[in-house]
Design a protein around this motif. Structure first.
Motif, PDB file in Angstrom:
ATOM      1  N   UNK A  14       0.801  -1.228   0.000  1.00  0.00           N
ATOM      2  CA  UNK A  14       0.000   0.000   0.000  1.00  0.00           C
ATOM      3  C   UNK A  14       0.836   1.282   0.000  1.00  0.00           C
ATOM      4  N   UNK A  15       1.885   1.291   0.802  1.00  0.00           N
ATOM      5  CA  UNK A  15       2.696   2.517   0.897  1.00  0.00           C
ATOM      6  C   UNK A  15       3.309   2.858  -0.455  1.00  0.00           C
ATOM      7  N   UNK A  25       1.165   4.395  -8.852  1.00  0.00           N
ATOM      8  CA  UNK A  25       0.092   3.466  -9.250  1.00  0.00           C
ATOM      9  C   UNK A  25       0.586   2.326 -10.143  1.00  0.00           C
ATOM     10  N   UNK A  26       1.810   2.416 -10.634  1.00  0.00           N
ATOM     11  CA  UNK A  26       2.368   1.325 -11.434  1.00  0.00           C
ATOM     12  C   UNK A  26       3.197   0.353 -10.584  1.00  0.00           C
ATOM     13  N   UNK A  27       3.071   0.447  -9.254  1.00  0.00           N
ATOM     14  CA  UNK A  27       3.829  -0.422  -8.351  1.00  0.00           C
ATOM     15  C   UNK A  27       3.474  -1.887  -8.597  1.00  0.00           C
ATOM     16  N   UNK A  34      -3.835   2.460 -18.759  1.00  0.00           N
ATOM     17  CA  UNK A  34      -4.316   2.242 -17.392  1.00  0.00           C
ATOM     18  C   UNK A  34      -3.147   2.260 -16.397  1.00  0.00           C
ATOM     19  N   UNK A  35      -3.454   2.656 -15.178  1.00  0.00           N
ATOM     20  CA  UNK A  35      -2.436   2.696 -14.122  1.00  0.00           C
ATOM     21  C   UNK A  35      -3.005   2.151 -12.825  1.00  0.00           C
ATOM     22  N   UNK A  36      -2.667   0.929 -12.527  1.00  0.00           N
ATOM     23  CA  UNK A  36      -2.987   0.326 -11.224  1.00  0.00           C
ATOM     24  C   UNK A  36      -1.964  -0.785 -10.967  1.00  0.00           C
ATOM     25  N   UNK A  37      -1.772  -1.162  -9.706  1.00  0.00           N
ATOM     26  CA  UNK A  37      -0.733  -2.152  -9.376  1.00  0.00           C
ATOM     27  C   UNK A  37      -1.091  -3.584  -9.785  1.00  0.00           C
ATOM     28  N   UNK A  38      -0.069  -4.415  -9.844  1.00  0.00           N
ATOM     29  CA  UNK A  38      -0.242  -5.830 -10.173  1.00  0.00           C
ATOM     30  C   UNK A  38       0.999  -6.622  -9.776  1.00  0.00           C
TER      31      UNK A  38
END
Lengths: 298, 298
Positions: A154-155, A161-163, A210-214
């Motif tokens: 989370x941190x 957002x690409x973590x 798109x930009x979100x983690x995975x």
């Protein structure tokens, strides 16, 4: 069952065990880290508490491995988002329509029909989604139940957002909690569940990327090559991060027979180790996945 | 957690408990009938093993009631039929269509779209199906998890397809196993699961009247008025027997806020008492029910 004490002796005789023995018992049965601790004692092979024989051993029998539930579990956590036509989708298109077919007022019954893209809401990716592997109904039931390994990024994700979940994140979890147990479900908690009803969930930029983690493919590779894991799960729209264009996490994980869960909710209500997950995935013949009801028990 | 012994002392100190203490521990945690036995000791109020404080009690704290899982559970039983367009339906009409939208060979992915009547396959009846009550997504997660009370009417049903679970069947179960526990899921095993791919599952006669077992309204009334039960389940196409034209079991049970499961599979693999059921019902907003993945743990 020949060594079983008469029922009517049980409660009293357990009280006679005294507070120390009871405390030890409570510790063995219940502490979230106990399995991990025991796992560290016996090395890297998949461990079931039951295999110690203290909990599951019948006199003279070979104990079957315990599923990993604890008698002290008191809480159900629903890892499933409510699904409606507005729930965000990877494509951005609406993937659910609901049509009422009858009403109590008119017909005595309410019922309706869903028209539903399989990969909508909190849902399963069966291996078939990315290869010629198993479809949803063919996954063994036992592989849909397992101890949760919760990876908290989370941190990092709040800043980027690409973590991604890295192989190092998994190794770091093992330093704290012992080897990832056999049959585990490894979940990424990126904090994205909280964005499920906002634009940030897809994180589309002005170019539509798109930009979100995975999951990073190296984390998937670590799990596939060196650990015995049933499934991986994310609190975002895809096992791969949103920026991915070649989807290596999907390819490597589903392509080698694993299953995935996407759009998982409420992971922040769970400890990093010690919960059990039950994946109520669809048993629809030939499905490449589908909306699932996912519970954790702690 | 202040009373917890150091981890490195645990395995040895448990071994020091000696075989008698360990056997007592095993008995308390694991015997299928233990909950029922304890329930008989304390009378008719809903009982959770954890409420004894031996298993769940932290020093000084009020223990939360245990969910009823046992650390010794070793087996998952899948209570879900595979769902395909040929699975029998109450109406006799096909209630599922599957359309492939992409293929790995052409697109790199397999995925498809379902068009699905909610009440198809192993599925939930939410209260909304028969009244203005709760829809599927609004059922509390904890009510979808509970101890199984299995009512075996196979012998009667083999002779009479219109057989019903009676209030007497429920009382008889209690004579053998103690009071129906709080939050139970009460299931009829009529043997009908074995007929799921034959004409006998619907049992339509020459006039089109259906013949399969279900719950008698008096059994439902007994559960509703005098016991604290979350759900009822049948291995047939309807909570009411096939011959019913006014559906009093549906009306009374769903109408008073209970949920039902229809077309349950594999109940013959379970003991009459001691299993735990997890109902992976859909979380689709406003749904009157829907295909569910149902597991039992023993």
């Amino acid at each position: 069952m020949s060594s079983v004490a008469p029922y009517h002796d049980l409660p009293e005789s357990l009280l006679r065990m005294g507070p120390t023995a009871r405390s030890q018992l409570t510790n063995l049965m219940c502490l979230p880290s106990c399995r991990s601790y025991l796992a560290r004692l016996v090395g890297h092979r998949p461990l079931e508490v039951g295999s110690f024989g203290i909990v599951s051993g019948d006199a003279g029998g070979t104990p079957a491995p315990s599923l990993g539930f604890h008698a002290r579990m008191t809480r159900v956590v629903d890892l499933t988002h409510v699904l409606d036509p507005d729930f965000p989708t990877y494509s951005g298109e609406t993937q659910l329509r609901y049509q009422a077919l009858a009403s109590v007022e008119r017909d005595g019954w309410n019922y309706g029909e869903w028209t539903l893209h399989e990969h909508t809401g909190t849902h399963l990716d069966a291996p078939l989604h990315r290869c010629a592997g198993r479809s949803a109904e063919a996954l063994p039931a036992a592989s849909l139940v397992g101890p949760l390994v919760l990876i908290d990024i989370r941190t990092r994700a709040a800043k980027d957002p690409d973590a991604m979940v890295s192989a190092d994140d998994l190794r770091q979890w093992e330093v704290s909690h012992g080897p990832i147990p056999g049959g585990a479900i490894v979940a990424m908690n990126s904090g994205w569940s909280a964005h499920a009803r906002t634009q940030r969930y897809r994180g589309a930029d002005k170019d539509g990327t798109l930009h979100f983690p995975g999951f990073h493919v190296e984390a998937v590779e670590f799990l596939r090559s060196t650990r015995n894991v049933s499934g991986i799960a994310v609190d975002t729209l895809s096992l791969d991060p949103g920026v991915s264009t070649d989807f290596p996490a999907h390819t490597r994980w589903l392509g080698s027979g694993g299953w995935g869960l996407e759009c998982v909710a409420n992971l922040d209500q769970l400890p990093p180790a010690g919960a059990m997950v039950v994946v109520g995935s669809p048993k629809l013949a030939g499905a490449s996945g589908g909306p699932s009801r996912v519970f954790a028990f702690v």
